[in-house]
Design a protein around this motif. Sequence first.
Motif, PDB file in Angstrom:
ATOM      1  N   ASP A 116       0.847  -1.198   0.000  1.00  0.00           N
ATOM      2  CA  ASP A 116       0.000   0.000   0.000  1.00  0.00           C
ATOM      3  C   ASP A 116       0.883   1.248   0.000  1.00  0.00           C
ATOM      4  N   PHE A 117       0.879   1.964  -1.110  1.00  0.00           N
ATOM      5  CA  PHE A 117       1.605   3.228  -1.202  1.00  0.00           C
ATOM      6  C   PHE A 117       0.699   4.423  -0.872  1.00  0.00           C
ATOM      7  N   GLY A 118      -0.499   4.129  -0.424  1.00  0.00           N
ATOM      8  CA  GLY A 118      -1.450   5.186  -0.072  1.00  0.00           C
ATOM      9  C   GLY A 118      -2.787   5.034  -0.758  1.00  0.00           C
ATOM     10  N   TRP A 119      -2.909   3.985  -1.603  1.00  0.00           N
ATOM     11  CA  TRP A 119      -4.140   3.784  -2.375  1.00  0.00           C
ATOM     12  C   TRP A 119      -4.769   2.421  -2.125  1.00  0.00           C
ATOM     13  N   GLY A 120      -4.326   1.724  -1.080  1.00  0.00           N
ATOM     14  CA  GLY A 120      -4.795   0.371  -0.827  1.00  0.00           C
ATOM     15  C   GLY A 120      -3.734  -0.641  -1.235  1.00  0.00           C
ATOM     16  N   ARG A 121      -3.850  -1.867  -0.736  1.00  0.00           N
ATOM     17  CA  ARG A 121      -2.838  -2.898  -0.975  1.00  0.00           C
ATOM     18  C   ARG A 121      -3.025  -3.521  -2.357  1.00  0.00           C
ATOM     19  N   ILE A 140      -0.315  14.026 -13.620  1.00  0.00           N
ATOM     20  CA  ILE A 140      -0.851  13.903 -12.265  1.00  0.00           C
ATOM     21  C   ILE A 140      -1.542  15.182 -11.812  1.00  0.00           C
ATOM     22  N   VAL A 141      -1.042  16.349 -12.204  1.00  0.00           N
ATOM     23  CA  VAL A 141      -1.723  17.608 -11.859  1.00  0.00           C
ATOM     24  C   VAL A 141      -3.137  17.614 -12.438  1.00  0.00           C
ATOM     25  N   THR A 142      -3.267  17.221 -13.705  1.00  0.00           N
ATOM     26  CA  THR A 142      -4.594  17.186 -14.320  1.00  0.00           C
ATOM     27  C   THR A 142      -5.481  16.167 -13.624  1.00  0.00           C
ATOM     28  N   ALA A 143      -4.913  15.017 -13.259  1.00  0.00           N
ATOM     29  CA  ALA A 143      -5.690  14.004 -12.543  1.00  0.00           C
ATOM     30  C   ALA A 143      -6.165  14.521 -11.192  1.00  0.00           C
ATOM     31  N   GLN A 157     -16.867   7.568  -5.744  1.00  0.00           N
ATOM     32  CA  GLN A 157     -16.554   7.743  -4.328  1.00  0.00           C
ATOM     33  C   GLN A 157     -15.716   6.604  -3.759  1.00  0.00           C
ATOM     34  N   ASN A 158     -16.012   5.381  -4.140  1.00  0.00           N
ATOM     35  CA  ASN A 158     -15.327   4.242  -3.534  1.00  0.00           C
ATOM     36  C   ASN A 158     -14.123   3.807  -4.369  1.00  0.00           C
ATOM     37  N   THR A 159     -13.270   4.771  -4.702  1.00  0.00           N
ATOM     38  CA  THR A 159     -12.060   4.502  -5.484  1.00  0.00           C
ATOM     39  C   THR A 159     -10.895   5.278  -4.869  1.00  0.00           C
ATOM     40  N   PRO A 160      -9.653   4.901  -5.194  1.00  0.00           N
ATOM     41  CA  PRO A 160      -8.501   5.577  -4.559  1.00  0.00           C
ATOM     42  C   PRO A 160      -8.415   7.072  -4.830  1.00  0.00           C
ATOM     43  N   ASN A 161      -8.812   7.523  -6.039  1.00  0.00           N
ATOM     44  CA  ASN A 161      -8.687   8.952  -6.369  1.00  0.00           C
ATOM     45  C   ASN A 161      -9.826   9.395  -7.273  1.00  0.00           C
ATOM     46  N   LYS A 188      -4.036   1.629 -15.058  1.00  0.00           N
ATOM     47  CA  LYS A 188      -5.382   1.552 -15.640  1.00  0.00           C
ATOM     48  C   LYS A 188      -5.881   0.135 -15.402  1.00  0.00           C
ATOM     49  N   ASP A 189      -6.490  -0.073 -14.239  1.00  0.00           N
ATOM     50  CA  ASP A 189      -6.834  -1.418 -13.803  1.00  0.00           C
ATOM     51  C   ASP A 189      -8.168  -1.393 -13.069  1.00  0.00           C
ATOM     52  N   ASP A 190      -8.662  -2.567 -12.687  1.00  0.00           N
ATOM     53  CA  ASP A 190      -9.967  -2.627 -12.032  1.00  0.00           C
ATOM     54  C   ASP A 190     -10.007  -1.811 -10.745  1.00  0.00           C
ATOM     55  N   TRP A 191      -8.900  -1.831  -9.975  1.00  0.00           N
ATOM     56  CA  TRP A 191      -8.937  -1.153  -8.681  1.00  0.00           C
ATOM     57  C   TRP A 191      -8.886   0.366  -8.801  1.00  0.00           C
ATOM     58  N   LEU A 192      -8.458   0.890  -9.958  1.00  0.00           N
ATOM     59  CA  LEU A 192      -8.529   2.331 -10.197  1.00  0.00           C
ATOM     60  C   LEU A 192      -9.968   2.810 -10.106  1.00  0.00           C
ATOM     61  N   TYR A 193     -10.908   1.954 -10.536  1.00  0.00           N
ATOM     62  CA  TYR A 193     -12.330   2.316 -10.560  1.00  0.00           C
ATOM     63  C   TYR A 193     -13.149   1.583  -9.506  1.00  0.00           C
ATOM     64  N   GLY A 194     -12.485   0.864  -8.613  1.00  0.00           N
ATOM     65  CA  GLY A 194     -13.207   0.132  -7.574  1.00  0.00           C
ATOM     66  C   GLY A 194     -14.069  -0.974  -8.137  1.00  0.00           C
TER      67      GLY A 194
END
Length: 418
Positions: A116-121, A140-143, A157-161, A188-194
């Motif tokens: 976990d770097f801050g976004w979940g394991r 990253i600024v745009t993100a 809401q239920n996603t890292p960012n 760009k993976d499933d956990w990016l979007y929860g």
Amino acid sequence: MKFKYIRVAIFILIATALSICLITYAINIEYKQIEYREIPEPIKEETPKIYIEGELTMKDKTEIGKFKVKYKSKNISIDKYATLKIQGSSSAWYPKKNYTIKFFNDEDCTDKFKVDFGWGRENKYVLKANWSDKTHSRNIVTAHLAAQMQEKYNLFQNTPNNGLIDGYPVEVYLNNEFYGLYTLNIPKDDWLYGMDKDNPNHIIMVGEKFSQATSFRELSLDGWNNQLDDNSPPVQQKMLRLINFVMNSTDQEFKEDFEEYLNLDATLNYYVMCHTLNIADNVAKNLIIVTYDGKIWYPTLYDLDTTFGSFYHGLELYPTDYPLPISHNKLFERLSILFKKEIEQRYQELRQTVLSEENIINEIDKFYYQIDPSLFEKEQQKWGELNGYEVTQLKEYIHNRLPYVDKIMNFKTNKVNA
């Protein structure tokens, strides 16, 4: 009669309290799906280091290398193994590559190691080279700005960012020699979007090339790909349902039935952000559109290193009054006509908050100035002059771009305190 009313009032109070408790409990269950570090990476004024042992001999995206890898920071220390694979499309041809990195416990890279770097394991991340942007900031600024925008309207809401990538600068060393300044990003993976890969209604459609289909002008999936690797007929039909609606609905149907197919808040946000930061490269190709129920789709931004007017290669700039090419996408073309009032209202709201010049420049400074200037010097010594422009270009571009967008959005600049 008096006691009867009292009993009714007490019953209503108890029912209300019970409802609140149940709602709170449901929300807690939802958000416990991801548990985050108490102290996310990186700690202020530190650039974590990644040490890779081995040779980066991979020639294309089909080849995977196995390496001994260490990650060192004040917060986290890892001594494990990893696979690296070249990541990106046009960027794969640059001398300094992007890599998908997956962490493992064992040398054979079969036992996943989740960190976990801050976004979940998770075990999968991206090392972004940012070859076309010497500031390493645009993406990253745009993100971050887009995530603030989504948060404002309770999206993702239920996603890292809030459905956007996130990342931070890292120093990469190959066999103990400085290899480059990178950013460690959410992939760009499933956990990016929860999302759950096993849920057939969870779909991430990516516009991988410019085509009639990704422009919503042809009833096919040419150029579209489901990031979750399920391109079965039922999944295809869900996307074709959306394309058919955009292509063939009457103006009245498009207006009245829009929210049976697309989330309006997400679509307005995408449209406004692309206009404001001139994200011309994401109008058809690079468009990502996701669904959680197989029916309602959410446009979302990804691959944001060509913002603030930059061409994809970082060697040329669009004029600040360059009109967004919405004719390249029938969805946005129809939106601009049939939801003109809603677009202008959304811009009014965002221009005074997330998209104020003050907030945009603050996000640029916050990200860029966390990087030690000596790392840019080491980067140049290693790779020569990277493509792109200095950080002042981002600020000057948005300063001159905003009045142009204000005009086309019918926004009065005296409303902005920036």
